[in-house]
Scaffold this motif. Structure first.
Motif, PDB file in Angstrom:
ATOM      1  N   THR A 133       0.837  -1.208   0.000  1.00 46.32           N
ATOM      2  CA  THR A 133       0.000   0.000   0.000  1.00 46.32           C
ATOM      3  C   THR A 133       0.868   1.253   0.000  1.00 46.32           C
ATOM      4  N   ARG A 134       1.935   1.225   0.804  1.00 42.79           N
ATOM      5  CA  ARG A 134       2.853   2.373   0.881  1.00 42.79           C
ATOM      6  C   ARG A 134       3.513   2.631  -0.471  1.00 42.79           C
ATOM      7  N   VAL A 135       4.050   1.596  -1.077  1.00 48.05           N
ATOM      8  CA  VAL A 135       4.766   1.743  -2.343  1.00 48.05           C
ATOM      9  C   VAL A 135       3.835   2.254  -3.443  1.00 48.05           C
ATOM     10  N   PHE A 136       2.639   1.698  -3.529  1.00 49.93           N
ATOM     11  CA  PHE A 136       1.729   2.106  -4.599  1.00 49.93           C
ATOM     12  C   PHE A 136       1.095   3.462  -4.321  1.00 49.93           C
ATOM     13  N   SER A 137       1.102   3.883  -3.066  1.00 54.23           N
ATOM     14  CA  SER A 137       0.716   5.253  -2.755  1.00 54.23           C
ATOM     15  C   SER A 137       1.743   6.217  -3.346  1.00 54.23           C
ATOM     16  N   GLY A 138       3.025   5.829  -3.278  1.00 56.47           N
ATOM     17  CA  GLY A 138       4.078   6.629  -3.892  1.00 56.47           C
ATOM     18  C   GLY A 138       3.936   6.693  -5.403  1.00 56.47           C
ATOM     19  N   LEU A 139       3.602   5.556  -6.018  1.00 50.55           N
ATOM     20  CA  LEU A 139       3.382   5.544  -7.460  1.00 50.55           C
ATOM     21  C   LEU A 139       2.223   6.456  -7.856  1.00 50.55           C
ATOM     22  N   GLU A 140       1.187   6.466  -7.035  1.00 49.41           N
ATOM     23  CA  GLU A 140       0.046   7.336  -7.312  1.00 49.41           C
ATOM     24  C   GLU A 140       0.455   8.809  -7.234  1.00 49.41           C
ATOM     25  N   LYS A 141       1.319   9.137  -6.265  1.00 47.71           N
ATOM     26  CA  LYS A 141       1.811  10.510  -6.156  1.00 47.71           C
ATOM     27  C   LYS A 141       2.588  10.907  -7.413  1.00 47.71           C
TER      28      LYS A 141
ATOM     29  N   VAL B  49      14.959   6.542  -7.962  1.00 49.60           N
ATOM     30  CA  VAL B  49      15.991   5.711  -7.355  1.00 49.60           C
ATOM     31  C   VAL B  49      15.443   5.141  -6.049  1.00 49.60           C
ATOM     32  N   ALA B  50      15.403   3.827  -5.968  1.00 52.22           N
ATOM     33  CA  ALA B  50      14.783   3.175  -4.809  1.00 52.22           C
ATOM     34  C   ALA B  50      15.546   1.901  -4.444  1.00 52.22           C
ATOM     35  N   HIS B  51      14.864   0.958  -3.829  1.00 57.61           N
ATOM     36  CA  HIS B  51      15.482  -0.217  -3.216  1.00 57.61           C
ATOM     37  C   HIS B  51      14.961  -1.510  -3.837  1.00 57.61           C
ATOM     38  N   GLY B  52      15.701  -2.580  -3.586  1.00 58.92           N
ATOM     39  CA  GLY B  52      15.357  -3.863  -4.178  1.00 58.92           C
ATOM     40  C   GLY B  52      13.951  -4.336  -3.874  1.00 58.92           C
ATOM     41  N   ALA B  53      13.573  -4.335  -2.602  1.00 59.59           N
ATOM     42  CA  ALA B  53      12.245  -4.822  -2.238  1.00 59.59           C
ATOM     43  C   ALA B  53      11.147  -3.911  -2.767  1.00 59.59           C
ATOM     44  N   VAL B  54      11.434  -2.607  -2.823  1.00 59.16           N
ATOM     45  CA  VAL B  54      10.451  -1.641  -3.333  1.00 59.16           C
ATOM     46  C   VAL B  54      10.183  -1.892  -4.811  1.00 59.16           C
ATOM     47  N   ILE B  55      11.255  -1.996  -5.599  1.00 57.73           N
ATOM     48  CA  ILE B  55      11.101  -2.223  -7.038  1.00 57.73           C
ATOM     49  C   ILE B  55      10.496  -3.592  -7.303  1.00 57.73           C
ATOM     50  N   ASN B  56      10.923  -4.609  -6.563  1.00 52.58           N
ATOM     51  CA  ASN B  56      10.367  -5.942  -6.747  1.00 52.58           C
ATOM     52  C   ASN B  56       8.886  -6.004  -6.374  1.00 52.58           C
ATOM     53  N   CYS B  57       8.483  -5.207  -5.401  1.00 55.85           N
ATOM     54  CA  CYS B  57       7.064  -5.128  -5.044  1.00 55.85           C
ATOM     55  C   CYS B  57       6.255  -4.632  -6.244  1.00 55.85           C
ATOM     56  N   MET B  58       6.731  -3.561  -6.879  1.00 55.82           N
ATOM     57  CA  MET B  58       6.040  -3.040  -8.069  1.00 55.82           C
ATOM     58  C   MET B  58       5.970  -4.100  -9.159  1.00 55.82           C
ATOM     59  N   LEU B  59       7.112  -4.730  -9.429  1.00 59.54           N
ATOM     60  CA  LEU B  59       7.163  -5.730 -10.491  1.00 59.54           C
ATOM     61  C   LEU B  59       6.237  -6.903 -10.199  1.00 59.54           C
ATOM     62  N   SER B  60       6.204  -7.342  -8.956  1.00 62.72           N
ATOM     63  CA  SER B  60       5.375  -8.476  -8.577  1.00 62.72           C
ATOM     64  C   SER B  60       3.894  -8.179  -8.767  1.00 62.72           C
TER      65      SER B  60
ATOM     66  N   LEU C  50       2.463  -5.735 -10.563  1.00 61.65           N
ATOM     67  CA  LEU C  50       2.097  -5.395 -11.939  1.00 61.65           C
ATOM     68  C   LEU C  50       2.172  -6.576 -12.895  1.00 61.65           C
ATOM     69  N   SER C  51       2.945  -7.598 -12.541  1.00 61.17           N
ATOM     70  CA  SER C  51       3.048  -8.794 -13.395  1.00 61.17           C
ATOM     71  C   SER C  51       2.197  -9.936 -12.872  1.00 61.17           C
ATOM     72  N   ASN C  52       1.387  -9.661 -11.849  1.00 62.73           N
ATOM     73  CA  ASN C  52       0.583 -10.709 -11.209  1.00 62.73           C
ATOM     74  C   ASN C  52       1.447 -11.873 -10.723  1.00 62.73           C
ATOM     75  N   GLY C  53       2.619 -11.523 -10.179  1.00 60.91           N
ATOM     76  CA  GLY C  53       3.491 -12.523  -9.569  1.00 60.91           C
ATOM     77  C   GLY C  53       4.414 -13.252 -10.521  1.00 60.91           C
ATOM     78  N   GLU C  54       4.411 -12.874 -11.802  1.00 62.56           N
ATOM     79  CA  GLU C  54       5.291 -13.560 -12.751  1.00 62.56           C
ATOM     80  C   GLU C  54       6.759 -13.242 -12.494  1.00 62.56           C
ATOM     81  N   VAL C  55       7.039 -11.997 -12.108  1.00 60.80           N
ATOM     82  CA  VAL C  55       8.398 -11.575 -11.763  1.00 60.80           C
ATOM     83  C   VAL C  55       8.307 -10.756 -10.477  1.00 60.80           C
ATOM     84  N   GLY C  56       9.469 -10.358  -9.956  1.00 64.73           N
ATOM     85  CA  GLY C  56       9.461  -9.512  -8.766  1.00 64.73           C
ATOM     86  C   GLY C  56       9.695 -10.274  -7.487  1.00 64.73           C
TER      87      GLY C  56
END
Length: 206
Positions: free
Chosen positions: A128-136, A149-160, A162-168
């Protein structure tokens, strides 16, 4: 990978850069919200990212406030032909891993084989926190081209998500200073590419 429709206008482009290496990364320690600085290799990776990204026009730079991300953003900024102010957003801080932070991966495997780290930020709360940032970003930079510029878990959260768990998360090991690209089209974020490393000398054949 999600397909991108062509010919659509008002596309927001987001280039995600993972921060450069720190000593904790090198020591294979779980790194959460502790403010660990870049090491020498991390700064080199940031410079290589900046040299790669300087050939494109950017409308803004956003960064996690943690120093390893912010310094990476500062180094990249120096390579760009434009004068851009770095905006920090707490939404893109690394996930808090509770009592597991600072442990090596071997120690984590022995102490937390189920990865249920005591005191860690819960997945739904983190997401919720990460996607709130994306909305901003979409609200503030609609139709723009932004570096984040962000962090591994943050970027992987987005990827996961948005890909419905295929990557991330749980599937993709993001390299320090790797580049991933998202586009916002038709009210949704889409993955264009992820975990690109060709700009880093450590992955170039000599």
């Amino acid at each position: 990978m999600l397909l991108i429709s062509k010919g659509l206008r008002n596309i927001t482009t987001l280039c995600l850069v993972r921060h450069g290496e720190t000593d904790w990364n090198r020591q294979r320690r779980l790194q959460g919200q502790e403010d660990i600085p870049l090491n020498e290799l991390g700064r080199k990776q940031a410079h290589e990212s900046g040299k790669h990204l300087k050939h494109e026009y950017w409308d803004g730079i956003v960064s996690s406030p943690l120093s390893r991300a912010y310094e990476t953003a500062e180094i990249i900024q120096k390579h760009l032909d434009q004068t851009l102010t770095i905006q920090t957003l707490d939404e893109f801080k690394e996930r808090a891993f509770g009592e597991a932070s600072g442990l090596t991966f071997q120690e984590l495997h022995e102490k937390y084989p189920d990865r249920n780290y005591s005191g860690q930020e819960e997945w739904e709360e983190f997401k919720t926190r990460v996607f709130s940032g994306l909305e901003k970003i979409q609200n503030d930079f609609k139709g723009k081209k932004i570096l984040l510029v962000a962090h591994g878990a943050v970027i992987n959260c987005m990827l996961s998500v948005l890909s419905n768990g295929e990557v991330g998360s749980g599937k993709t090991k993001l390299i320090n200073a790797c580049i991933s690209n998202l586009e916002h089209i038709d009210d949704m974020w889409n993955i264009k590419s992820y975990n690109e490393t060709s700009h880093l000398s450590q992955f170039q054949s000599h």
